[in-house]
Write an enzyme that holds these catalytic residues in place. Sequence first.
Site, PDB file in Angstrom:
ATOM      1  N   LYS A 161       4.694   0.425 -12.143  1.00 21.77           N
ATOM      2  CA  LYS A 161       3.835  -0.640 -12.673  1.00 21.77           C
ATOM      3  C   LYS A 161       3.845  -0.682 -14.204  1.00 21.77           C
ATOM      4  CE  LYS A 161      -0.645   1.791 -12.582  1.00 21.77           C
ATOM      5  NZ  LYS A 161      -2.024   1.731 -12.069  1.00 21.77           N
ATOM      6  N   ASP A 162       4.360   0.392 -14.855  1.00 18.16           N
ATOM      7  CA  ASP A 162       4.445   0.403 -16.325  1.00 18.16           C
ATOM      8  C   ASP A 162       5.722  -0.242 -16.845  1.00 18.16           C
ATOM      9  OD1 ASP A 162       2.041   1.809 -16.471  1.00 18.16           O
ATOM     10  OD2 ASP A 162       3.017   3.775 -16.568  1.00 18.16           O
ATOM     11  N   ARG A 220      -7.024  -6.737 -14.659  1.00 14.17           N
ATOM     12  CA  ARG A 220      -6.815  -7.123 -13.252  1.00 14.17           C
ATOM     13  C   ARG A 220      -7.945  -6.609 -12.378  1.00 14.17           C
ATOM     14  NH1 ARG A 220      -5.447  -3.962  -9.235  1.00 14.17           N
ATOM     15  NH2 ARG A 220      -4.927  -2.247 -10.626  1.00 14.17           N
ATOM     16  N   ARG A 221      -8.296  -5.332 -12.565  1.00 15.32           N
ATOM     17  CA  ARG A 221      -9.379  -4.755 -11.762  1.00 15.32           C
ATOM     18  C   ARG A 221     -10.718  -5.418 -12.100  1.00 15.32           C
ATOM     19  NH1 ARG A 221      -6.913   1.247 -12.717  1.00 15.32           N
ATOM     20  NH2 ARG A 221      -5.683   1.402 -10.811  1.00 15.32           N
ATOM     21  N   ARG A 247     -10.475   3.962 -21.542  1.00  8.20           N
ATOM     22  CA  ARG A 247      -9.106   4.471 -21.565  1.00  8.20           C
ATOM     23  C   ARG A 247      -9.165   5.959 -21.293  1.00  8.20           C
ATOM     24  NH1 ARG A 247      -4.298   3.665 -25.346  1.00  8.20           N
ATOM     25  NH2 ARG A 247      -3.563   4.922 -23.596  1.00  8.20           N
ATOM     26  N   ARG A 299     -11.534   9.972 -17.343  1.00  5.94           N
ATOM     27  CA  ARG A 299     -12.214   8.867 -16.653  1.00  5.94           C
ATOM     28  C   ARG A 299     -13.218   9.382 -15.625  1.00  5.94           C
ATOM     29  NH1 ARG A 299      -8.130   3.759 -16.511  1.00  5.94           N
ATOM     30  NH2 ARG A 299      -7.064   4.232 -18.439  1.00  5.94           N
ATOM     31  N   CYS A 351       2.306  -6.372 -18.083  1.00 10.63           N
ATOM     32  CA  CYS A 351       1.628  -5.489 -17.127  1.00 10.63           C
ATOM     33  C   CYS A 351       0.174  -5.229 -17.503  1.00 10.63           C
ATOM     34  CB  CYS A 351       2.386  -4.173 -16.930  1.00 10.63           C
ATOM     35  SG  CYS A 351       2.724  -3.275 -18.434  1.00 10.63           S
TER      36      CYS A 351
END
Length: 319
Positions: A81-82, A129-130, A151, A157, A244
């Site tokens: 996805k990166d 997106r989330r 981040r 996190r 992305c």
Amino acid sequence: MTEKALRLGTRRSKLAMAQSGQVADAVSRVTGRPVELVEITTYGDVSREALAQIGGTGVFVTALRDALVRGEVDFAVHSLKDLPTTQPEELALAAVPVREDPRDVIVARDALKFTDLPRGARIGTGSPRRMAQLNAYARSHGLDIETVAIRGNVDTRIGYVHEGRLDAVVLAAAGLNRIGRSDEVTDFLSVDTVLPAPGQGALAIECAASDADLVAALGELDDPHTRAAVTAERSLLAALEAGCSAPVGALADLLADGPVVKEMRLRGVVGTTDGSSMVQLSTTGSVPLTHDGAMALGRELAAEMLAQGAAGLMGEREH
């Protein structure tokens, strides 16, 4: 005489090291050669800016690709996805191994599920997106949440939740599985609630296109179904001209009749980060047997989404 070790370029994060270690073992098995990890620091690892601000696309990839081109490493492992959607000619995407769980998950205080979070719950994520999909779901189901931009690595996190600074954070299931921390998940987000990032849960193994022997050896780790799915998802992303870090979700899944895979369904979503406006569509067709077929599936769905106003929901489009 033992053969010279293959040098695998990897980011230094705990997750990157874990997934690169797993690939190194697999490559050793298929090539009979030892593999050594070469740690490379990328711009995305040292910058403290929000990913959406520094461009998102390629920030974790460029330094690895530069090392490949310079011959400092023989191959590199990326989270798919990166990867930017355009493939440099001098590099080959030699293998996309079997995909991990593509879903997003919640790690919440008090082992809470997403729908059980208290009113005004603060949910951390660095992903537009989330944010877009969580806020849209909350709006349509009468939930009151606040998405908070964060981040940091997985430890950082999850630490925000344990320290009481946030009620929950959203992470990728695949990453937690790969570092052996899936027991921290308090809720799996159904893909009907939050579509993952294009390519989420999949890895990309890249090497110099000119090294035909290595391309062929690494190719033994390729999973054709995973490659077809992520190719369709990334084609959708590219056709939307989104990077992305854009609020685009996509998932291609295979629809099977018993053991026989019959069709592929591609779903795509794009929305404003506050969740007030969304375009979500899907298409189903026969499983693409070629790269071009998978690309076409993504482009077709993107065209339908653009016709319904997707472009206006993405903020700055990448050019």
